[in-house]
Design a protein around this motif. Structure first.
Motif, PDB file in Angstrom:
ATOM      1  N   LEU A 150      37.926 -62.486 -36.259  1.00  0.00           N
ATOM      2  CA  LEU A 150      36.774 -63.188 -35.697  1.00  0.00           C
ATOM      3  C   LEU A 150      36.001 -63.964 -36.754  1.00  0.00           C
ATOM      4  O   LEU A 150      35.371 -64.984 -36.451  1.00  0.00           O
ATOM      5  CB  LEU A 150      35.854 -62.198 -34.997  1.00  0.00           C
ATOM      6  N   ALA A 151      36.032 -63.477 -37.994  1.00  0.00           N
ATOM      7  CA  ALA A 151      35.333 -64.161 -39.087  1.00  0.00           C
ATOM      8  C   ALA A 151      36.219 -65.191 -39.788  1.00  0.00           C
ATOM      9  O   ALA A 151      35.839 -65.726 -40.830  1.00  0.00           O
ATOM     10  CB  ALA A 151      34.821 -63.138 -40.093  1.00  0.00           C
ATOM     11  N   ASN A 152      37.400 -65.449 -39.213  1.00  0.00           N
ATOM     12  CA  ASN A 152      38.336 -66.442 -39.752  1.00  0.00           C
ATOM     13  C   ASN A 152      38.858 -66.066 -41.134  1.00  0.00           C
ATOM     14  O   ASN A 152      39.179 -66.943 -41.941  1.00  0.00           O
ATOM     15  CB  ASN A 152      37.683 -67.833 -39.792  1.00  0.00           C
ATOM     16  N   PHE A 153      38.955 -64.761 -41.408  1.00  0.00           N
ATOM     17  CA  PHE A 153      39.564 -64.298 -42.650  1.00  0.00           C
ATOM     18  C   PHE A 153      41.053 -64.018 -42.473  1.00  0.00           C
ATOM     19  O   PHE A 153      41.719 -63.638 -43.436  1.00  0.00           O
ATOM     20  CB  PHE A 153      38.859 -63.034 -43.151  1.00  0.00           C
ATOM     21  N   ALA A 154      41.552 -64.167 -41.251  1.00  0.00           N
ATOM     22  CA  ALA A 154      42.976 -63.966 -40.978  1.00  0.00           C
ATOM     23  C   ALA A 154      43.457 -65.147 -40.137  1.00  0.00           C
ATOM     24  O   ALA A 154      43.716 -65.018 -38.940  1.00  0.00           O
ATOM     25  CB  ALA A 154      43.201 -62.650 -40.246  1.00  0.00           C
ATOM     26  N   PRO A 155      43.560 -66.325 -40.748  1.00  0.00           N
ATOM     27  CA  PRO A 155      43.837 -67.549 -39.988  1.00  0.00           C
ATOM     28  C   PRO A 155      45.185 -67.556 -39.274  1.00  0.00           C
ATOM     29  O   PRO A 155      45.404 -68.375 -38.376  1.00  0.00           O
ATOM     30  CB  PRO A 155      43.774 -68.646 -41.059  1.00  0.00           C
ATOM     31  N   SER A 156      46.092 -66.649 -39.647  1.00  0.00           N
ATOM     32  CA  SER A 156      47.397 -66.637 -38.996  1.00  0.00           C
ATOM     33  C   SER A 156      47.346 -66.020 -37.598  1.00  0.00           C
ATOM     34  O   SER A 156      48.323 -66.123 -36.840  1.00  0.00           O
ATOM     35  CB  SER A 156      48.405 -65.859 -39.852  1.00  0.00           C
ATOM     36  N   ILE A 157      46.226 -65.390 -37.253  1.00  0.00           N
ATOM     37  CA  ILE A 157      46.085 -64.752 -35.947  1.00  0.00           C
ATOM     38  C   ILE A 157      45.066 -65.523 -35.125  1.00  0.00           C
ATOM     39  O   ILE A 157      43.909 -65.666 -35.525  1.00  0.00           O
ATOM     40  CB  ILE A 157      45.629 -63.283 -36.091  1.00  0.00           C
ATOM     41  N   GLU A 158      45.468 -66.020 -33.987  1.00  0.00           N
ATOM     42  CA  GLU A 158      44.556 -66.758 -33.121  1.00  0.00           C
ATOM     43  C   GLU A 158      43.587 -65.807 -32.450  1.00  0.00           C
ATOM     44  O   GLU A 158      43.953 -64.712 -32.014  1.00  0.00           O
ATOM     45  CB  GLU A 158      45.332 -67.533 -32.069  1.00  0.00           C
ATOM     46  N   CYS A 159      42.333 -66.240 -32.356  1.00  0.00           N
ATOM     47  CA  CYS A 159      41.288 -65.394 -31.796  1.00  0.00           C
ATOM     48  C   CYS A 159      41.597 -65.003 -30.354  1.00  0.00           C
ATOM     49  O   CYS A 159      41.446 -63.831 -29.971  1.00  0.00           O
ATOM     50  CB  CYS A 159      39.944 -66.112 -31.885  1.00  0.00           C
ATOM     51  N   ASP A 160      42.019 -65.961 -29.536  1.00  0.00           N
ATOM     52  CA  ASP A 160      42.299 -65.662 -28.128  1.00  0.00           C
ATOM     53  C   ASP A 160      43.407 -64.626 -28.000  1.00  0.00           C
ATOM     54  O   ASP A 160      43.330 -63.714 -27.162  1.00  0.00           O
ATOM     55  CB  ASP A 160      42.684 -66.935 -27.378  1.00  0.00           C
ATOM     56  N   ALA A 161      44.449 -64.752 -28.820  1.00  0.00           N
ATOM     57  CA  ALA A 161      45.544 -63.789 -28.770  1.00  0.00           C
ATOM     58  C   ALA A 161      45.075 -62.404 -29.219  1.00  0.00           C
ATOM     59  O   ALA A 161      45.491 -61.378 -28.661  1.00  0.00           O
ATOM     60  CB  ALA A 161      46.698 -64.269 -29.646  1.00  0.00           C
ATOM     61  N   ALA A 162      44.198 -62.357 -30.228  1.00  0.00           N
ATOM     62  CA  ALA A 162      43.669 -61.078 -30.702  1.00  0.00           C
ATOM     63  C   ALA A 162      42.833 -60.399 -29.622  1.00  0.00           C
ATOM     64  O   ALA A 162      42.928 -59.186 -29.417  1.00  0.00           O
ATOM     65  CB  ALA A 162      42.838 -61.293 -31.960  1.00  0.00           C
ATOM     66  N   LEU A 163      42.015 -61.173 -28.929  1.00  0.00           N
ATOM     67  CA  LEU A 163      41.180 -60.598 -27.870  1.00  0.00           C
ATOM     68  C   LEU A 163      42.026 -60.124 -26.694  1.00  0.00           C
ATOM     69  O   LEU A 163      41.743 -59.078 -26.092  1.00  0.00           O
ATOM     70  CB  LEU A 163      40.146 -61.623 -27.412  1.00  0.00           C
ATOM     71  N   ALA A 164      43.077 -60.860 -26.370  1.00  0.00           N
ATOM     72  CA  ALA A 164      43.967 -60.442 -25.286  1.00  0.00           C
ATOM     73  C   ALA A 164      44.667 -59.133 -25.653  1.00  0.00           C
ATOM     74  O   ALA A 164      44.799 -58.226 -24.811  1.00  0.00           O
ATOM     75  CB  ALA A 164      44.990 -61.531 -24.993  1.00  0.00           C
ATOM     76  N   ALA A 165      45.120 -59.014 -26.896  1.00  0.00           N
ATOM     77  CA  ALA A 165      45.760 -57.776 -27.338  1.00  0.00           C
ATOM     78  C   ALA A 165      44.766 -56.620 -27.325  1.00  0.00           C
ATOM     79  O   ALA A 165      45.130 -55.478 -26.992  1.00  0.00           O
ATOM     80  CB  ALA A 165      46.329 -57.967 -28.743  1.00  0.00           C
ATOM     81  N   THR A 166      43.512 -56.905 -27.664  1.00  0.00           N
ATOM     82  CA  THR A 166      42.484 -55.862 -27.639  1.00  0.00           C
ATOM     83  C   THR A 166      42.241 -55.374 -26.219  1.00  0.00           C
ATOM     84  O   THR A 166      42.060 -54.168 -25.981  1.00  0.00           O
ATOM     85  CB  THR A 166      41.181 -56.403 -28.253  1.00  0.00           C
ATOM     86  N   PRO A 198      50.763 -60.823 -31.199  1.00  0.00           N
ATOM     87  CA  PRO A 198      50.002 -59.713 -31.778  1.00  0.00           C
ATOM     88  C   PRO A 198      49.833 -58.563 -30.798  1.00  0.00           C
ATOM     89  O   PRO A 198      49.777 -58.755 -29.580  1.00  0.00           O
ATOM     90  CB  PRO A 198      48.650 -60.357 -32.121  1.00  0.00           C
ATOM     91  N   SER A 199      49.774 -57.367 -31.344  1.00  0.00           N
ATOM     92  CA  SER A 199      49.424 -56.181 -30.578  1.00  0.00           C
ATOM     93  C   SER A 199      48.289 -55.480 -31.308  1.00  0.00           C
ATOM     94  O   SER A 199      48.121 -55.659 -32.517  1.00  0.00           O
ATOM     95  CB  SER A 199      50.623 -55.249 -30.413  1.00  0.00           C
ATOM     96  N   ALA A 200      47.507 -54.686 -30.591  1.00  0.00           N
ATOM     97  CA  ALA A 200      46.324 -54.056 -31.171  1.00  0.00           C
ATOM     98  C   ALA A 200      46.546 -52.558 -31.334  1.00  0.00           C
ATOM     99  O   ALA A 200      47.108 -51.897 -30.457  1.00  0.00           O
ATOM    100  CB  ALA A 200      45.101 -54.312 -30.298  1.00  0.00           C
ATOM    101  N   LEU A 201      46.098 -52.036 -32.483  1.00  0.00           N
ATOM    102  CA  LEU A 201      46.154 -50.615 -32.775  1.00  0.00           C
ATOM    103  C   LEU A 201      44.730 -50.102 -32.950  1.00  0.00           C
ATOM    104  O   LEU A 201      43.864 -50.820 -33.476  1.00  0.00           O
ATOM    105  CB  LEU A 201      46.930 -50.322 -34.060  1.00  0.00           C
ATOM    106  N   VAL A 202      44.479 -48.873 -32.569  1.00  0.00           N
ATOM    107  CA  VAL A 202      43.188 -48.248 -32.796  1.00  0.00           C
ATOM    108  C   VAL A 202      43.315 -47.297 -33.983  1.00  0.00           C
ATOM    109  O   VAL A 202      44.329 -46.616 -34.138  1.00  0.00           O
ATOM    110  CB  VAL A 202      42.701 -47.494 -31.532  1.00  0.00           C
ATOM    111  N   ILE A 203      42.313 -47.273 -34.854  1.00  0.00           N
ATOM    112  CA  ILE A 203      42.354 -46.401 -36.032  1.00  0.00           C
ATOM    113  C   ILE A 203      41.071 -45.578 -36.106  1.00  0.00           C
ATOM    114  O   ILE A 203      40.182 -45.703 -35.270  1.00  0.00           O
ATOM    115  CB  ILE A 203      42.567 -47.216 -37.326  1.00  0.00           C
ATOM    116  N   ASP A 204      40.996 -44.711 -37.133  1.00  0.00           N
ATOM    117  CA  ASP A 204      39.875 -43.779 -37.307  1.00  0.00           C
ATOM    118  C   ASP A 204      39.683 -42.952 -36.039  1.00  0.00           C
ATOM    119  O   ASP A 204      38.591 -42.897 -35.460  1.00  0.00           O
ATOM    120  CB  ASP A 204      38.595 -44.525 -37.672  1.00  0.00           C
ATOM    121  N   VAL A 205      40.751 -42.299 -35.623  1.00  0.00           N
ATOM    122  CA  VAL A 205      40.763 -41.642 -34.315  1.00  0.00           C
ATOM    123  C   VAL A 205      40.297 -40.195 -34.364  1.00  0.00           C
ATOM    124  O   VAL A 205      40.387 -39.489 -33.362  1.00  0.00           O
ATOM    125  CB  VAL A 205      42.173 -41.718 -33.686  1.00  0.00           C
ATOM    126  N   ASP A 206      39.796 -39.726 -35.514  1.00  0.00           N
ATOM    127  CA  ASP A 206      39.327 -38.341 -35.575  1.00  0.00           C
ATOM    128  C   ASP A 206      38.181 -38.082 -34.610  1.00  0.00           C
ATOM    129  O   ASP A 206      37.998 -36.966 -34.132  1.00  0.00           O
ATOM    130  CB  ASP A 206      38.903 -37.980 -37.005  1.00  0.00           C
TER     131      ASP A 206
END
Length: 266
Positions: A150-166, A198-206
């Motif tokens: 979202l902050a454009n620090f990962a330009p290889s991933i499109e925002c819309d695709a990231a949100l859809a995966a989320t 892209p696919s989304a993973l969840v972390i810090d799952v404790d």
């Protein structure tokens, strides 16, 4: 085995050392034990590796390869958060949250919910019976957290695709009644292997809970927490996620509430 599936539950072994107790899968326990004997802590070892990669978080998180198996791992040192963090710092009461993180990681993977696989952890003896903690998880290549996207620090991933995966991730969590009370833009990783969406993973799952709530309630709670994080991230970085877009994202996610997983008591 893939990063999102575990064929069957594997037992976690433990080994007492002079300065620590190390827990891990049998296939990695020798490596973890040897590292602690030679370097003092897993974190000190990872931070000293010449090919290390540091990931951003509450504190640097290091990527390195275990010396014998050559498994690429992420090594994280645990710190307290919140108002008392300057006092409590990195000491915890036993058994700490590391066993929960291991158990929840394994459970989510068995349910088909993408997350990183915890391979082991170490509890280091501290004063007054307290301990310090390092957690080791399997490194997943080609990832960036949602905040970076979202902050454009990962330009290889499109925002819309990231949100859809989320949204797909939120749907999977809801199906099994999984609630992550700290679901924020840094706890969602976007995995982008070559030539794949892209696919989304969840972390810090404790801190996550599995079951006990309906898919509707799980979706509502996860979306509400993530929505707050999106607004905060937008205020801090001015990313391309205006209030109206955040509201539309939340509405679309809430409309995707699935039926409860087969066999669920809900």
């Amino acid at each position: 085995m893939t990063t999102t599936q575990v064929a069957h539950a594997r037992a976690l072994d433990s080994r007492p050392l002079e300065q620590a107790t190390v827990f891990g899968y049998a296939s990695h326990l020798d490596d973890l034990s040897t590292i602690i004997r030679d370097y003092g802590t897993l974190y000190d070892w990872a931070s000293s590796q010449p090919q290390r990669r540091a990931l951003r978080g509450r504190a640097p998180v290091y990527v390195a390869a275990l010396p014998t198996t050559r498994t690429a791992v992420v090594v994280r040192h645990s710190w307290h958060g919140g108002l008392l963090a300057p006092l409590t710092r990195d000491v915890f009461r036993r058994p700490t949250r590391a066993p929960l993180e291991f158990d929840h990681s394994r459970t989510l993977l068995e349910l088909g919910i993408p997350t990183t696989e915890v391979l082991g952890y170490a509890l280091y003896h501290a004063a007054f019976g307290l301990v310090r903690v390092d957690v080791v998880s399997r490194y997943v290549e080609h990832t960036a957290d949602l905040g970076m996207v979202l902050a454009n620090f990962a330009p290889s991933i499109e925002c819309d695709a990231a949100l859809a995966a989320t949204q797909t991730l939120l749907e999977r969590l809801a199906r099994h009644g999984v609630v992550h009370p700290d679901l924020n833009v840094k706890n969602i990783l976007l995995h982008t292997p070559p030539d794949a969406p892209p696919s989304a993973l969840v972390i810090d799952v404790d801190v996550a809970t599995v079951g006990g709530v309906s898919p509707v309630r799980a979706m509502e709670r996860n979306v509400a927490r993530l929505e707050r994080s999106l607004h905060k991230w937008n205020r801090q970085f001015g990313c391309d996620m205006a209030d109206a877009r955040i509201a539309a994202f939340a509405k679309a996610a809430l409309a995707r509430v699935p039926a409860a997983a087969s066999g669920s008591a809900l």
